[in-house]
Write a protein that holds these residues in place. Structure first.
Motif, PDB file in Angstrom:
ATOM      1  N   GLY A   1     -78.038 -32.060 -14.780  1.00 34.47           N
ATOM      2  CA  GLY A   1     -77.279 -33.312 -14.780  1.00 34.47           C
ATOM      3  C   GLY A   1     -75.810 -33.080 -14.487  1.00 34.47           C
ATOM      4  O   GLY A   1     -75.176 -33.840 -13.752  1.00 34.47           O
ATOM      5  N   GLY A   2     -75.237 -32.009 -15.072  1.00 31.26           N
ATOM      6  CA  GLY A   2     -73.845 -31.669 -14.767  1.00 31.26           C
ATOM      7  C   GLY A   2     -73.659 -31.334 -13.300  1.00 31.26           C
ATOM      8  O   GLY A   2     -72.661 -31.730 -12.677  1.00 31.26           O
ATOM      9  N   ALA A   3     -74.626 -30.597 -12.730  1.00 33.60           N
ATOM     10  CA  ALA A   3     -74.552 -30.269 -11.306  1.00 33.60           C
ATOM     11  C   ALA A   3     -74.549 -31.521 -10.450  1.00 33.60           C
ATOM     12  O   ALA A   3     -73.745 -31.657  -9.502  1.00 33.60           O
ATOM     13  CB  ALA A   3     -75.735 -29.375 -10.930  1.00 33.60           C
ATOM     14  N   LEU A   4     -75.422 -32.453 -10.780  1.00 33.37           N
ATOM     15  CA  LEU A   4     -75.514 -33.681  -9.988  1.00 33.37           C
ATOM     16  C   LEU A   4     -74.273 -34.548 -10.168  1.00 33.37           C
ATOM     17  O   LEU A   4     -73.856 -35.242  -9.232  1.00 33.37           O
ATOM     18  CB  LEU A   4     -76.777 -34.452 -10.382  1.00 33.37           C
ATOM     19  CG  LEU A   4     -78.098 -33.710 -10.107  1.00 33.37           C
ATOM     20  CD1 LEU A   4     -79.280 -34.525 -10.612  1.00 33.37           C
ATOM     21  CD2 LEU A   4     -78.250 -33.397  -8.625  1.00 33.37           C
ATOM     22  N   ALA A   5     -73.658 -34.501 -11.351  1.00 35.42           N
ATOM     23  CA  ALA A   5     -72.411 -35.244 -11.561  1.00 35.42           C
ATOM     24  C   ALA A   5     -71.316 -34.716 -10.638  1.00 35.42           C
ATOM     25  O   ALA A   5     -70.569 -35.499 -10.020  1.00 35.42           O
ATOM     26  CB  ALA A   5     -71.979 -35.138 -13.022  1.00 35.42           C
ATOM     27  N   PHE A   6     -71.210 -33.407 -10.517  1.00 31.00           N
ATOM     28  CA  PHE A   6     -70.230 -32.832  -9.582  1.00 31.00           C
ATOM     29  C   PHE A   6     -70.584 -33.195  -8.146  1.00 31.00           C
ATOM     30  O   PHE A   6     -69.696 -33.472  -7.328  1.00 31.00           O
ATOM     31  CB  PHE A   6     -70.174 -31.305  -9.745  1.00 31.00           C
ATOM     32  CG  PHE A   6     -69.212 -30.850 -10.800  1.00 31.00           C
ATOM     33  CD1 PHE A   6     -67.875 -30.627 -10.491  1.00 31.00           C
ATOM     34  CD2 PHE A   6     -69.631 -30.640 -12.110  1.00 31.00           C
ATOM     35  CE1 PHE A   6     -66.973 -30.207 -11.469  1.00 31.00           C
ATOM     36  CE2 PHE A   6     -68.744 -30.232 -13.092  1.00 31.00           C
ATOM     37  CZ  PHE A   6     -67.411 -30.010 -12.774  1.00 31.00           C
ATOM     38  N   ALA A   7     -71.886 -33.196  -7.824  1.00 30.15           N
ATOM     39  CA  ALA A   7     -72.308 -33.522  -6.465  1.00 30.15           C
ATOM     40  C   ALA A   7     -71.965 -34.965  -6.105  1.00 30.15           C
ATOM     41  O   ALA A   7     -71.666 -35.273  -4.949  1.00 30.15           O
ATOM     42  CB  ALA A   7     -73.811 -33.291  -6.317  1.00 30.15           C
ATOM     43  N   VAL A   8     -71.990 -35.845  -7.102  1.00 27.28           N
ATOM     44  CA  VAL A   8     -71.687 -37.255  -6.853  1.00 27.28           C
ATOM     45  C   VAL A   8     -70.185 -37.520  -6.857  1.00 27.28           C
ATOM     46  O   VAL A   8     -69.657 -38.227  -5.992  1.00 27.28           O
ATOM     47  CB  VAL A   8     -72.387 -38.139  -7.909  1.00 27.28           C
ATOM     48  CG1 VAL A   8     -71.926 -39.586  -7.791  1.00 27.28           C
ATOM     49  CG2 VAL A   8     -73.902 -38.051  -7.751  1.00 27.28           C
ATOM     50  N   LEU A   9     -69.473 -36.925  -7.817  1.00 21.90           N
ATOM     51  CA  LEU A   9     -68.077 -37.293  -8.052  1.00 21.90           C
ATOM     52  C   LEU A   9     -67.059 -36.391  -7.368  1.00 21.90           C
ATOM     53  O   LEU A   9     -65.936 -36.831  -7.088  1.00 21.90           O
ATOM     54  CB  LEU A   9     -67.802 -37.302  -9.564  1.00 21.90           C
ATOM     55  CG  LEU A   9     -68.678 -38.248 -10.396  1.00 21.90           C
ATOM     56  CD1 LEU A   9     -68.406 -38.065 -11.882  1.00 21.90           C
ATOM     57  CD2 LEU A   9     -68.451 -39.698  -9.973  1.00 21.90           C
TER      58      LEU A   9
END
Length: 418
Positions: A315-323
């Motif tokens: 989830g943290g990885a995807l947050a960086f990928a989005v933001l």
């Protein structure tokens, strides 16, 4: 002395030797797979004359692993891990020979057949991590599994590093261009085959089956089967693998687009390659470097907690990928976290699947897990390309987060009673 009469100390000694043999086998077996991942697309593009067909190499190696995972697992259940693993090595050996022949004859379909057979051999490599759990004590199952997973990275890194020396050797002995490193792969596979035949004794799975039978006869109590937990573990492993594979597969494309849009000037191919190489290297490090730590945590904290830790990292990885997807450092952090999350979920999920399955169905479920993991990753990579082209990298991160959310929401199934 029979398996049923083994003392705890003797069983532990056999298990230590088994893990060592499997780890060395992973290093040797991984060399062929690493070379195929590196060279397959180049050979496919060269022989087909169309760069658009280069992706069929990756699809073929994934399909080979998916098709053979279940048959190899069923074979292991009948005749033991040693024969199943050596059969995987034989598939890879034949596949390497077919790839070299295809390059010599310049026949593209034959190349795909060879790569598919190398993928079939990789199904044996995947099975090795489960073989590490056959005789493992419950309190060390995650650790032993994770050590074999960690060993994968050595072969995976060595394969690409042998490309340069391989071309020198290949040219000296008259091999077709771009196939020289397969000479090293062939030797490594032969060494792995001999290693398993000679050193993987007693067979860990057959010994574990006899111990389980003796325990039931002595106590009258069979190991409880928890199919709901097992199905959740399969879903968690496959889902985590889809998230990792889909985002990772599209990251080089996203980085190339970023590089071309930065600073108002076109980057050189070397600049793009360096950026992609550093990012993927960090990602691979995240996938494997800390796997023993996650194995130990799975033993101490519990399998399900570490599966959920993996989802937190994903989830943290995807947050960086989005933001933060418009910054190189943001993408690098995303890929590191992506690798760490995959490692935690895969190690703990595989241990959860093993201990929630009764011995008579365990290997069959392990084969299903490997097959589903490979097939879903291939499908995820294809769909990721569609999502990226229509919704950009942030959209891909949002889409992948749905899978992470599903694994978390369904986590109570991982505690279901028999």
């Amino acid at each position: 002395m029979t398996d049923a009469a083994l003392t705890v100390a003797e069983q532990a000694a056999i298990q230590r030797r088994t893990v060592l043999v499997l780890s060395i086998g992973q290093v040797l077996g991984g060399i062929a797979f690493g070379a195929t991942v590196s060279l397959g697309a180049l050979l496919a593009a060269d022989l087909s004359g169309d760069d658009a067909l280069s992706g069929l190499a990756t699809a073929s190696v994934t399909l080979g692993a998916a098709l053979c995972a279940i048959p190899l697992a069923r074979l292991a259940a009948r005749v033991g891990r040693r024969r199943a693993l050596t059969l995987g090595n034989m598939f890879a050996l034949v596949g390497i020979a077919v790839v070299i022949l295809a390059a010599s004859l310049r026949v593209f379909p034959l190349l795909l057949v060879g790569i598919l057979m190398i993928g079939a051999g990789n199904a044996g490599n995947l099975q090795s991590r489960f073989a590490a759990t056959d005789l493992a004590a419950a309190q060390h199952r995650g650790r032993d599994l994770s050590i074999v997973v960690w060993a994968t990275t050595i072969g995976g890194v060595a394969g690409p590093l042998l490309l340069g020396p391989g071309e020198i050797v290949g040219e000296a002995i008259g091999m077709p261009p771009q196939t020289g490193s397969y000479a090293f792969s062939f030797v490594a596979q032969c060494a792995a085959l001999l290693l398993y035949l000679v050193a993987l004794r007693p067979d860990p799975l057959l010994s574990a089956q006899r111990l389980a039978t003796a325990a039931v006869a002595a106590t009258g109590v069979a190991v409880a089967d928890r199919p709901v937990v097992a199905r959740y573990a399969i879903f968690a492993v496959a889902g985590s693998h889809v998230v990792m594979a889909s985002v990772m597969a599209m990251t080089p494309v996203h980085l190339a687009h970023m590089a071309h849009g930065a600073h108002g000037m076109a980057p050189t191919p070397a600049d793009v390659s360096a950026l992609v190489g550093i990012t993927i290297a960090l990602h691979v490090g995240g996938m494997y470097a800390l796997s023993p730590l996650f194995g130990i945590l799975a033993d101490r904290w519990g399998r399900l907690r570490v599966v959920l830790l993996g989802q937190l990292l994903l989830g943290g990885a995807l947050a960086f990928a989005v933001l933060v997807n418009d910054e190189e450092w943001g993408v690098m952090v995303a890929l590191i976290l992506l690798g760490l999350g995959w490692s935690a979920a895969t190690v703990a999920g595989a241990a959860l699947l093993t201990e929630s399955s009764a011995p008579e169905v365990r290997t069959r479920r392990q084969g299903r897990s490997d097959s589903l993991m490979s097939l879903s990753a291939a499908a995820g990579a294809v769909l990721a390309g569609v999502v990226l082209s229509n919704f950009q990298y942030a959209g891909l991160g949002i889409a992948a987060s749905v899978i992470v959310l599903a694994i978390v929401v369904l986590s109570p199934l991982g505690r279901a009673k028999p």
